[in-house]
Design a protein around this motif. Structure first.
Motif, PDB file in Angstrom:
ATOM      1  N   ASP A   1      -2.512   7.709  10.288  1.00 46.01           N
ATOM      2  CA  ASP A   1      -3.598   7.256   9.506  1.00 46.01           C
ATOM      3  C   ASP A   1      -4.879   6.124   9.691  1.00 46.01           C
ATOM      4  O   ASP A   1      -5.280   5.315  10.401  1.00 46.01           O
ATOM      5  CB  ASP A   1      -2.615   5.865   8.629  1.00 46.01           C
ATOM      6  CG  ASP A   1      -3.079   5.373   7.507  1.00 46.01           C
ATOM      7  OD1 ASP A   1      -4.046   5.936   6.419  1.00 46.01           O
ATOM      8  OD2 ASP A   1      -2.346   4.518   7.021  1.00 46.01           O
TER       9      ASP A   1
ATOM     10  N   TYR B   1       0.781  -1.068  -0.024  1.00 47.28           N
ATOM     11  CA  TYR B   1       0.218   0.477  -0.637  1.00 47.28           C
ATOM     12  C   TYR B   1       0.833   0.718  -0.287  1.00 47.28           C
ATOM     13  O   TYR B   1       0.541   2.147  -0.103  1.00 47.28           O
ATOM     14  CB  TYR B   1      -0.808  -0.011   1.193  1.00 47.28           C
ATOM     15  CG  TYR B   1      -2.239  -1.123   1.458  1.00 47.28           C
ATOM     16  CD1 TYR B   1      -3.014  -0.366  -0.279  1.00 47.28           C
ATOM     17  CD2 TYR B   1      -1.996  -2.253   1.209  1.00 47.28           C
ATOM     18  CE1 TYR B   1      -4.230  -1.488  -0.189  1.00 47.28           C
ATOM     19  CE2 TYR B   1      -3.754  -3.670   1.488  1.00 47.28           C
ATOM     20  CZ  TYR B   1      -4.578  -2.253   0.850  1.00 47.28           C
ATOM     21  OH  TYR B   1      -5.656  -3.415   0.254  1.00 47.28           O
TER      22      TYR B   1
ATOM     23  N   SER C   1      -1.648   2.395  -8.981  1.00 53.02           N
ATOM     24  CA  SER C   1      -0.521   2.752  -9.345  1.00 53.02           C
ATOM     25  C   SER C   1       0.736   2.528  -9.778  1.00 53.02           C
ATOM     26  O   SER C   1       1.451   3.567 -10.439  1.00 53.02           O
ATOM     27  CB  SER C   1       0.679   3.380  -7.798  1.00 53.02           C
ATOM     28  OG  SER C   1       0.642   2.164  -7.204  1.00 53.02           O
TER      29      SER C   1
ATOM     30  N   GLN D   1      -6.766   4.671   7.399  1.00 54.18           N
ATOM     31  CA  GLN D   1      -7.155   3.424   6.824  1.00 54.18           C
ATOM     32  C   GLN D   1      -8.108   3.148   6.312  1.00 54.18           C
ATOM     33  O   GLN D   1      -8.970   1.907   6.247  1.00 54.18           O
ATOM     34  CB  GLN D   1      -6.522   1.799   7.652  1.00 54.18           C
ATOM     35  CG  GLN D   1      -5.380   1.736   8.596  1.00 54.18           C
ATOM     36  CD  GLN D   1      -4.917   0.897   9.184  1.00 54.18           C
ATOM     37  OE1 GLN D   1      -4.402   0.323   9.179  1.00 54.18           O
ATOM     38  NE2 GLN D   1      -5.133   1.736  10.705  1.00 54.18           N
ATOM     39  N   LEU D   2      -8.552   4.068   5.059  1.00 54.29           N
ATOM     40  CA  LEU D   2      -9.729   3.644   4.569  1.00 54.29           C
ATOM     41  C   LEU D   2      -9.709   3.330   3.315  1.00 54.29           C
ATOM     42  O   LEU D   2     -10.437   3.082   2.788  1.00 54.29           O
ATOM     43  CB  LEU D   2     -10.366   5.449   4.158  1.00 54.29           C
ATOM     44  CG  LEU D   2     -11.052   5.692   5.921  1.00 54.29           C
ATOM     45  CD1 LEU D   2     -11.078   7.419   5.020  1.00 54.29           C
ATOM     46  CD2 LEU D   2     -11.446   5.846   6.312  1.00 54.29           C
ATOM     47  N   TYR D   3      -8.876   3.164   2.901  1.00 58.10           N
ATOM     48  CA  TYR D   3      -8.185   2.391   1.857  1.00 58.10           C
ATOM     49  C   TYR D   3      -7.911   0.447   2.278  1.00 58.10           C
ATOM     50  O   TYR D   3      -7.731  -0.201   0.789  1.00 58.10           O
ATOM     51  CB  TYR D   3      -6.456   2.530   1.197  1.00 58.10           C
ATOM     52  CG  TYR D   3      -5.584   2.503   2.218  1.00 58.10           C
ATOM     53  CD1 TYR D   3      -4.820   1.369   2.489  1.00 58.10           C
ATOM     54  CD2 TYR D   3      -5.021   3.780   3.413  1.00 58.10           C
ATOM     55  CE1 TYR D   3      -4.212   1.508   3.857  1.00 58.10           C
ATOM     56  CE2 TYR D   3      -4.460   3.675   4.094  1.00 58.10           C
ATOM     57  CZ  TYR D   3      -3.575   2.383   4.115  1.00 58.10           C
ATOM     58  OH  TYR D   3      -2.820   1.923   5.075  1.00 58.10           O
ATOM     59  N   ARG D   4      -8.130  -0.316   3.491  1.00 58.91           N
ATOM     60  CA  ARG D   4      -8.416  -1.618   3.196  1.00 58.91           C
ATOM     61  C   ARG D   4      -9.543  -1.444   4.165  1.00 58.91           C
ATOM     62  O   ARG D   4     -10.088  -1.209   5.289  1.00 58.91           O
ATOM     63  CB  ARG D   4      -6.783  -1.939   3.413  1.00 58.91           C
ATOM     64  CG  ARG D   4      -6.475  -1.580   4.544  1.00 58.91           C
ATOM     65  CD  ARG D   4      -4.926  -2.253   4.650  1.00 58.91           C
ATOM     66  NE  ARG D   4      -4.587  -1.725   6.054  1.00 58.91           N
ATOM     67  CZ  ARG D   4      -3.551  -2.183   6.369  1.00 58.91           C
ATOM     68  NH1 ARG D   4      -2.758  -2.849   6.278  1.00 58.91           N
ATOM     69  NH2 ARG D   4      -3.390  -2.015   7.877  1.00 58.91           N
ATOM     70  N   THR D   5      -9.837  -2.758   4.135  1.00 59.15           N
ATOM     71  CA  THR D   5     -10.843  -3.442   5.352  1.00 59.15           C
ATOM     72  C   THR D   5     -10.408  -3.839   6.378  1.00 59.15           C
ATOM     73  O   THR D   5      -9.581  -5.094   6.240  1.00 59.15           O
ATOM     74  CB  THR D   5     -12.461  -4.716   4.406  1.00 59.15           C
ATOM     75  OG1 THR D   5     -11.163  -5.173   4.898  1.00 59.15           O
ATOM     76  CG2 THR D   5     -12.856  -3.356   3.440  1.00 59.15           C
TER      77      THR D   5
ATOM     78  N   GLY E   1      -0.442   4.959   1.622  1.00 58.83           N
ATOM     79  CA  GLY E   1      -1.822   4.391   1.245  1.00 58.83           C
ATOM     80  C   GLY E   1      -3.334   3.904   0.129  1.00 58.83           C
ATOM     81  O   GLY E   1      -3.819   4.085  -0.371  1.00 58.83           O
ATOM     82  N   THR E   2      -2.132   4.430  -1.049  1.00 59.60           N
ATOM     83  CA  THR E   2      -2.625   3.544  -2.157  1.00 59.60           C
ATOM     84  C   THR E   2      -1.966   2.198  -2.706  1.00 59.60           C
ATOM     85  O   THR E   2      -0.954   1.768  -2.762  1.00 59.60           O
ATOM     86  CB  THR E   2      -1.653   4.985  -2.845  1.00 59.60           C
ATOM     87  OG1 THR E   2      -2.186   5.447  -2.811  1.00 59.60           O
ATOM     88  CG2 THR E   2      -1.962   4.146  -5.133  1.00 59.60           C
ATOM     89  N   ALA E   3      -2.744   1.238  -3.078  1.00 61.92           N
ATOM     90  CA  ALA E   3      -2.878  -0.533  -3.728  1.00 61.92           C
ATOM     91  C   ALA E   3      -1.798   0.056  -4.433  1.00 61.92           C
ATOM     92  O   ALA E   3      -2.015   0.371  -5.588  1.00 61.92           O
ATOM     93  CB  ALA E   3      -3.776  -0.263  -3.886  1.00 61.92           C
TER      94      ALA E   3
ATOM     95  N   HIS F   1      -0.176   3.397   8.152  1.00 63.97           N
ATOM     96  CA  HIS F   1       1.602   3.572   7.801  1.00 63.97           C
ATOM     97  C   HIS F   1       1.813   5.057   8.650  1.00 63.97           C
ATOM     98  O   HIS F   1       3.781   4.377   9.021  1.00 63.97           O
ATOM     99  CB  HIS F   1       0.735   4.826   6.367  1.00 63.97           C
ATOM    100  CG  HIS F   1       2.132   5.648   5.704  1.00 63.97           C
ATOM    101  ND1 HIS F   1       3.440   4.984   5.293  1.00 63.97           N
ATOM    102  CD2 HIS F   1       2.885   7.178   6.377  1.00 63.97           C
ATOM    103  CE1 HIS F   1       4.443   5.548   5.199  1.00 63.97           C
ATOM    104  NE2 HIS F   1       3.929   6.627   5.531  1.00 63.97           N
TER     105      HIS F   1
END
Length: 332
Positions: A256, A185, A194, A258-262, A188-190, A252
């Motif tokens: 963070d 990530y 990217s 952590q809205l980018y993962r569950t 915070g970007t998978a 991170h």
């Protein structure tokens, strides 16, 4: 660091694996305590935890000698402890105290110890790579059989320094071990949204480096790959590149959301974390039971309590020292 497993044809022996387990447990408990101290505002500024990635630092350090150099990222507490820095000095640095490895001036992201040839964390993404190339170039020019080990995250692959450093290292056949800690990530970007090429080791291979993927949740696999790579480097084989597939269990940084993962995704990875896997293996071998596990926990707890006490009792640098190491007075 610098221990060698007894070869029995089936990989590291149980005694060595217990040492690796304890080394990872030290890092895990240190990071967890740092998170607590951060919430208590005893540690300030930025804090990037290494929880979940312990197998990479611990595994790689087994292949390095005291003469080798190590340079890391801003998520370097685990690397520092695995390298052998005193936990008291690392904790005091987290507190910003004089007793720290950098006299409190570096804090979480700039832990440094020249006696351990640990050339610190680096707050600049990919900033460590050209520095590693420089260290390795100096060793080659002076005919020293050393390895410079450089840790960085997969986010560094998007920076120009990554490509420039790999190119020069291969072109000049420098003794560098590049270790990419791919936690998937970056900030915070998978990677999937990217990078067009999500296998970072293939980017390294495109420059001619011997590059491979390693299961970064298996400490024995990381150690084996690092030993093989370092042996080749010492024999004049040029740079090597390891992409360690790992996962950070915390954000991170402490900020963070952590809205980018569950949460389910994190839980699934936690179930196959490096400490969990090695503990199960040793239990299956009959080398680890609850009593022995509690002994390991107790030893780490005592060391950690002493480190926190040392950090709390250490003092902040006085204002009179503000310019120390910054300005040089002209000679008369």
């Amino acid at each position: 660091m610098n221990t060698h497993p007894e070869a029995d044809g089936s990989g590291p022996d149980s005694r060595h694996l217990l040492q690796l387990l304890q080394a990872m447990l030290r890092i895990r408990r240190f990071e967890e305590r740092c998170a607590e101290l951060y919430m208590e505002e005893k540690i300030r500024g930025f804090l990037h935890l290494y929880i979940g990635e312990e197998a990479v630092a611990v595994g790689v350090m087994q292949a390095l000698t005291a003469e080798d150099a190590v340079i890391a990222t801003y998520r370097e507490h685990g690397h520092a402890l695995a390298r052998g820095l005193d936990m008291k000095a690392v904790m005091a640095e987290m507190f910003g105290k004089v007793g720290g490895s950098s006299r409190g001036r570096g804090g979480s992201m700039h832990i440094f110890d020249k006696n351990k040839r640990f050339y610190g964390g680096n707050a600049i993404v990919a900033g460590a790579l050209p520095m590693a190339v420089g260290l390795a170039l100096a060793d080659k020019l002076q005919n020293r059989r050393r390895v410079t080990c450089c840790f960085f995250g997969e986010g560094a692959a998007a920076e120009g320094e990554f490509h420039e450093s790999l190119n020069l290292a291969q072109l000049w056949q420098l003794p560098v071990l590049f270790v990419c800690e791919n936690n998937r990530y970056a900030m915070g970007t998978a990677l999937a949204i990217s990078e067009s090429e999500q296998h970072i080791y293939r980017k390294a291979a495109s420059y001619g480096l011997d590059a491979r993927e390693v299961d970064g949740m298996q400490v024995a696999a990381v150690e084996a790959a690092a030993r093989e790579s370092c042996n080749a480097i010492r024999q004049g084989g040029g740079p090597r590149f390891l992409e360690c597939l790992t996962y950070r269990f915390r954000g991170h940084s402490m900020f963070d959301t952590q809205l980018y993962r569950t949460p389910d995704e994190v839980e699934q990875w936690q179930q196959k974390g490096p400490i969990v896997q090695l503990r199960k293996l040793l239990e299956q071998r009959g080398e680890l039971d609850d009593a022995r596990w509690q002994q390991l926990e107790q030893a780490v707890r005592l060391e950690l309590n002493e480190a926190v006490s040392f950090a709390e009792q250490s003092v902040f640098e006085p204002e009179s020292e503000l310019c120390r190491g910054v300005y040089q007075e002209p000679e008369a």
